[in-house]
Design a protein around this motif. Structure first.
Motif, PDB file in Angstrom:
ATOM      1  N   MET A   1       4.875   8.685  -8.394  1.00 40.48           N
ATOM      2  CA  MET A   1       3.844   8.621  -9.439  1.00 40.48           C
ATOM      3  C   MET A   1       2.911   7.446  -9.160  1.00 40.48           C
ATOM      4  O   MET A   1       3.355   6.337  -8.867  1.00 40.48           O
ATOM      5  N   GLU A   2       1.611   7.700  -9.241  1.00 36.05           N
ATOM      6  CA  GLU A   2       0.629   6.639  -9.015  1.00 36.05           C
ATOM      7  C   GLU A   2       0.722   5.588 -10.118  1.00 36.05           C
ATOM      8  O   GLU A   2       0.956   5.898 -11.282  1.00 36.05           O
ATOM      9  N   LEU A   3       0.492   4.320  -9.754  1.00 37.80           N
ATOM     10  CA  LEU A   3       0.725   3.193 -10.651  1.00 37.80           C
ATOM     11  C   LEU A   3      -0.137   3.247 -11.910  1.00 37.80           C
ATOM     12  O   LEU A   3       0.307   2.840 -12.997  1.00 37.80           O
ATOM     13  N   TRP A   4      -1.358   3.784 -11.815  1.00 41.01           N
ATOM     14  CA  TRP A   4      -2.262   3.777 -12.968  1.00 41.01           C
ATOM     15  C   TRP A   4      -1.742   4.648 -14.111  1.00 41.01           C
ATOM     16  O   TRP A   4      -2.099   4.412 -15.276  1.00 41.01           O
ATOM     17  N   ILE A   5      -0.866   5.613 -13.798  1.00 41.20           N
ATOM     18  CA  ILE A   5      -0.371   6.534 -14.822  1.00 41.20           C
ATOM     19  C   ILE A   5       0.573   5.839 -15.809  1.00 41.20           C
ATOM     20  O   ILE A   5       0.316   5.854 -17.024  1.00 41.20           O
ATOM     21  N   PRO A   6       1.669   5.207 -15.354  1.00 42.92           N
ATOM     22  CA  PRO A   6       2.508   4.496 -16.332  1.00 42.92           C
ATOM     23  C   PRO A   6       1.787   3.329 -16.998  1.00 42.92           C
ATOM     24  O   PRO A   6       2.063   3.010 -18.160  1.00 42.92           O
ATOM     25  N   ILE A   7       0.869   2.686 -16.280  1.00 42.68           N
ATOM     26  CA  ILE A   7       0.108   1.581 -16.880  1.00 42.68           C
ATOM     27  C   ILE A   7      -0.736   2.099 -18.042  1.00 42.68           C
ATOM     28  O   ILE A   7      -0.797   1.485 -19.111  1.00 42.68           O
ATOM     29  N   VAL A 116     -23.563   5.600 -13.559  1.00 42.15           N
ATOM     30  CA  VAL A 116     -23.528   4.195 -13.153  1.00 42.15           C
ATOM     31  C   VAL A 116     -22.840   3.998 -11.806  1.00 42.15           C
ATOM     32  O   VAL A 116     -23.333   3.255 -10.948  1.00 42.15           O
ATOM     33  N   LEU A 117     -21.689   4.663 -11.611  1.00 46.18           N
ATOM     34  CA  LEU A 117     -20.882   4.427 -10.411  1.00 46.18           C
ATOM     35  C   LEU A 117     -20.889   5.598  -9.434  1.00 46.18           C
ATOM     36  O   LEU A 117     -20.309   5.496  -8.353  1.00 46.18           O
ATOM     37  N   GLY A 118     -21.522   6.703  -9.832  1.00 49.45           N
ATOM     38  CA  GLY A 118     -21.537   7.871  -8.955  1.00 49.45           C
ATOM     39  C   GLY A 118     -20.202   8.558  -8.826  1.00 49.45           C
ATOM     40  O   GLY A 118     -19.962   9.294  -7.860  1.00 49.45           O
ATOM     41  N   GLU A 119     -19.307   8.361  -9.799  1.00 47.85           N
ATOM     42  CA  GLU A 119     -17.968   8.946  -9.750  1.00 47.85           C
ATOM     43  C   GLU A 119     -17.997  10.388 -10.238  1.00 47.85           C
ATOM     44  O   GLU A 119     -18.638  10.704 -11.238  1.00 47.85           O
ATOM     45  N   ARG A 120     -17.281  11.234  -9.540  1.00 49.17           N
ATOM     46  CA  ARG A 120     -17.198  12.648  -9.903  1.00 49.17           C
ATOM     47  C   ARG A 120     -15.761  13.003 -10.265  1.00 49.17           C
ATOM     48  O   ARG A 120     -14.825  12.324  -9.845  1.00 49.17           O
ATOM     49  N   ILE A 121     -15.616  14.079 -11.034  1.00 44.25           N
ATOM     50  CA  ILE A 121     -14.278  14.568 -11.370  1.00 44.25           C
ATOM     51  C   ILE A 121     -14.170  16.020 -10.916  1.00 44.25           C
ATOM     52  O   ILE A 121     -15.172  16.727 -10.803  1.00 44.25           O
ATOM     53  N   SER A 122     -12.945  16.455 -10.651  1.00 46.92           N
ATOM     54  CA  SER A 122     -12.737  17.826 -10.186  1.00 46.92           C
ATOM     55  C   SER A 122     -12.887  18.804 -11.351  1.00 46.92           C
ATOM     56  O   SER A 122     -12.834  18.412 -12.526  1.00 46.92           O
ATOM     57  N   LEU A 123     -13.075  20.073 -11.012  1.00 51.56           N
ATOM     58  CA  LEU A 123     -13.191  21.109 -12.037  1.00 51.56           C
ATOM     59  C   LEU A 123     -11.911  21.184 -12.871  1.00 51.56           C
ATOM     60  O   LEU A 123     -11.959  21.311 -14.103  1.00 51.56           O
ATOM     61  N   ALA A 124     -10.748  21.102 -12.197  1.00 50.16           N
ATOM     62  CA  ALA A 124      -9.468  21.152 -12.919  1.00 50.16           C
ATOM     63  C   ALA A 124      -9.355  19.996 -13.902  1.00 50.16           C
ATOM     64  O   ALA A 124      -8.901  20.163 -15.043  1.00 50.16           O
ATOM     65  N   ALA A 125      -9.800  18.811 -13.480  1.00 49.28           N
ATOM     66  CA  ALA A 125      -9.747  17.644 -14.366  1.00 49.28           C
ATOM     67  C   ALA A 125     -10.682  17.823 -15.549  1.00 49.28           C
ATOM     68  O   ALA A 125     -10.346  17.458 -16.684  1.00 49.28           O
ATOM     69  N   ALA A 176     -18.458  -0.167 -17.920  1.00 51.72           N
ATOM     70  CA  ALA A 176     -18.915  -1.532 -17.667  1.00 51.72           C
ATOM     71  C   ALA A 176     -17.751  -2.426 -17.235  1.00 51.72           C
ATOM     72  O   ALA A 176     -17.884  -3.245 -16.316  1.00 51.72           O
ATOM     73  N   TYR A 177     -16.603  -2.259 -17.881  1.00 52.28           N
ATOM     74  CA  TYR A 177     -15.433  -3.056 -17.514  1.00 52.28           C
ATOM     75  C   TYR A 177     -14.959  -2.724 -16.102  1.00 52.28           C
ATOM     76  O   TYR A 177     -14.552  -3.610 -15.349  1.00 52.28           O
ATOM     77  N   ARG A 178     -14.969  -1.455 -15.749  1.00 52.24           N
ATOM     78  CA  ARG A 178     -14.578  -1.071 -14.378  1.00 52.24           C
ATOM     79  C   ARG A 178     -15.548  -1.683 -13.370  1.00 52.24           C
ATOM     80  O   ARG A 178     -15.126  -2.188 -12.322  1.00 52.24           O
ATOM     81  N   THR A 179     -16.839  -1.678 -13.697  1.00 57.68           N
ATOM     82  CA  THR A 179     -17.838  -2.283 -12.820  1.00 57.68           C
ATOM     83  C   THR A 179     -17.575  -3.773 -12.649  1.00 57.68           C
ATOM     84  O   THR A 179     -17.625  -4.307 -11.529  1.00 57.68           O
ATOM     85  N   ALA A 180     -17.288  -4.467 -13.762  1.00 57.13           N
ATOM     86  CA  ALA A 180     -17.024  -5.905 -13.713  1.00 57.13           C
ATOM     87  C   ALA A 180     -15.791  -6.209 -12.876  1.00 57.13           C
ATOM     88  O   ALA A 180     -15.787  -7.123 -12.038  1.00 57.13           O
ATOM     89  N   SER A 181     -14.724  -5.452 -13.081  1.00 53.51           N
ATOM     90  CA  SER A 181     -13.471  -5.698 -12.367  1.00 53.51           C
ATOM     91  C   SER A 181     -13.613  -5.404 -10.876  1.00 53.51           C
ATOM     92  O   SER A 181     -13.146  -6.181 -10.029  1.00 53.51           O
ATOM     93  N   LEU A 182     -14.258  -4.298 -10.537  1.00 56.35           N
ATOM     94  CA  LEU A 182     -14.423  -3.943  -9.133  1.00 56.35           C
ATOM     95  C   LEU A 182     -15.273  -4.962  -8.382  1.00 56.35           C
ATOM     96  O   LEU A 182     -15.114  -5.145  -7.167  1.00 56.35           O
ATOM     97  N   SER A 183     -16.164  -5.652  -9.091  1.00 56.38           N
ATOM     98  CA  SER A 183     -17.030  -6.637  -8.442  1.00 56.38           C
ATOM     99  C   SER A 183     -16.263  -7.869  -7.963  1.00 56.38           C
ATOM    100  O   SER A 183     -16.783  -8.661  -7.180  1.00 56.38           O
ATOM    101  N   GLN A 251      -8.406   3.405 -11.019  1.00 53.96           N
ATOM    102  CA  GLN A 251      -8.718   4.823 -11.105  1.00 53.96           C
ATOM    103  C   GLN A 251     -10.012   5.084 -11.876  1.00 53.96           C
ATOM    104  O   GLN A 251     -10.462   4.251 -12.676  1.00 53.96           O
ATOM    105  N   ASN A 252     -10.596   6.242 -11.624  1.00 55.96           N
ATOM    106  CA  ASN A 252     -11.776   6.745 -12.324  1.00 55.96           C
ATOM    107  C   ASN A 252     -11.587   6.619 -13.843  1.00 55.96           C
ATOM    108  O   ASN A 252     -10.557   7.006 -14.395  1.00 55.96           O
ATOM    109  N   VAL A 253     -12.597   6.090 -14.523  1.00 52.78           N
ATOM    110  CA  VAL A 253     -12.513   5.841 -15.964  1.00 52.78           C
ATOM    111  C   VAL A 253     -12.220   7.124 -16.746  1.00 52.78           C
ATOM    112  O   VAL A 253     -11.439   7.114 -17.707  1.00 52.78           O
ATOM    113  N   ALA A 254     -12.834   8.224 -16.364  1.00 51.95           N
ATOM    114  CA  ALA A 254     -12.652   9.477 -17.105  1.00 51.95           C
ATOM    115  C   ALA A 254     -11.190   9.917 -17.095  1.00 51.95           C
ATOM    116  O   ALA A 254     -10.660  10.380 -18.111  1.00 51.95           O
TER     117      ALA A 254
END
Length: 301
Positions: A1-7, A116-125, A176-183, A251-254
């Motif tokens: 399981m990817e770490l972002w899921i339990p977090i 803002v970030l150019g992030e895409r999500i899959s059709l299933a998501a 905005a928070y994801r942008t700040a953290s990634l910077s 991970q992607n915010v959405a």
């Protein structure tokens, strides 16, 4: 399981605790005071977390940059406004539709993430996100008389508009928070999230304190007087925020905000198992839709 899921699931649980305590304080402090304690009493815990990461685990402290400062401040303001509007909804007798609309945040977060970030999500998501929001709306409207006239009035009423605005601010703040953290890349995900959190929470505290000194000094005094209860709001709020910032750095915010809808399942489990409350069939249906959406996000994205 990817770490972002339990977090994310842990963050949703902490947010559930914080919301329950914040609603209790709303009766004592009012909307502004209940909004302020989430941030003001959270700063010391956020600073402590960052200090432990640095001194105990050896994560280097990042150097502030313009992107972090601007994005963190904008995210902080957006979260204040979103929180204020969400708490304000409870002043309306027909707040249920507005609350349902406020849960459209994952869709709005996906839109802001793309712009803002150019992030895409899959059709299933995307299908899973819509399914989760449908579950939230079913729960929110479970105890509302669904006559045609009542629904039509509610869909365009003031609570609905406030709910949509609240969701927009929360979606914008998440991106905005994801942008700040990634910077702050290069100092490790935990420290990136912690540093951005300390800055954003401190900014929010200062901004709200200044506003309250000028416009609502009685609310500031009441917030300080209620410290015994408010400190727990701050602690649980920061525990949740640590999870949100860390997950949104990974991970992607959405996806993160969609998985966070599991918070409502925690709410109903507590109502059923702890408080022995009767759950409506439509509320059970809503929980099932949310669980299916969460599983879909985890397995199909």
């Amino acid at each position: 399981m990817e770490l972002w899921i339990p977090i994310t699931i842990g963050a949703a649980f902490c947010q559930n605790l914080r919301t329950a305590m914040q609603k209790h304080l709303k009766g004592k402090l009012g909307t502004t005071g209940a909004t302020f304690v989430r941030f003001g009493y959270g700063v010391p815990f956020a600073v402590l977390y960052a200090a432990v990461l640095h001194t105990v685990f050896g994560y280097p402290l990042p150097l502030p940059n313009a992107t972090m400062l601007i994005a963190g401040a904008l995210g902080g303001l957006a979260q204040i406004l979103g929180t204020f509007l969400l708490i304000h909804l409870f002043a309306f007798r027909n707040f249920a539709v507005g609350t349902a609309y406020s849960k459209t945040e994952p869709i709005q977060a996906a839109l802001f993430g793309f712009l803002v970030l150019g992030e895409r999500i899959s059709l299933a998501a995307a299908v899973c996100i819509v399914m989760g929001i449908a579950g939230v709306i079913v729960i929110s409207l479970a105890r509302v008389p669904l006559t045609v006239s009542a629904v039509l009035r509610s869909l365009a009423g003031k609570p609905a508009l406030i709910g949509l605005a609240s969701a927009a601010f929360f979606g914008a703040s998440a991106v905005a928070y994801r942008t700040a953290s990634l910077s702050l890349e290069g100092t490790g995900v935990p420290m990136q999230a912690a540093y951005a959190l300390v800055y954003a929470t401190s900014f929010q505290t200062i901004a709200m304190a200044v506003w309250m000194v000028i416009r609502e000094p009685d609310q500031l005094r009441a917030s300080l007087s209620a410290w015994r209860s408010a400190v727990w709001v701050g602690a649980s709020g920061v525990a949740g925020s640590i999870g949100w910032f860390t997950a949104m750095t990974l991970q992607n915010v959405a996806y993160v905000r969609s998985l966070a809808q599991i918070e409502l399942v925690f709410t109903f489990l507590a109502s059923w198992l702890v408080f022995k409350e009767i759950i409506a069939k439509s509320e059970i249906l809503g929980c099932v839709l949310i669980v299916l959406a969460v599983l879909g996000i985890i397995l199909l994205r």
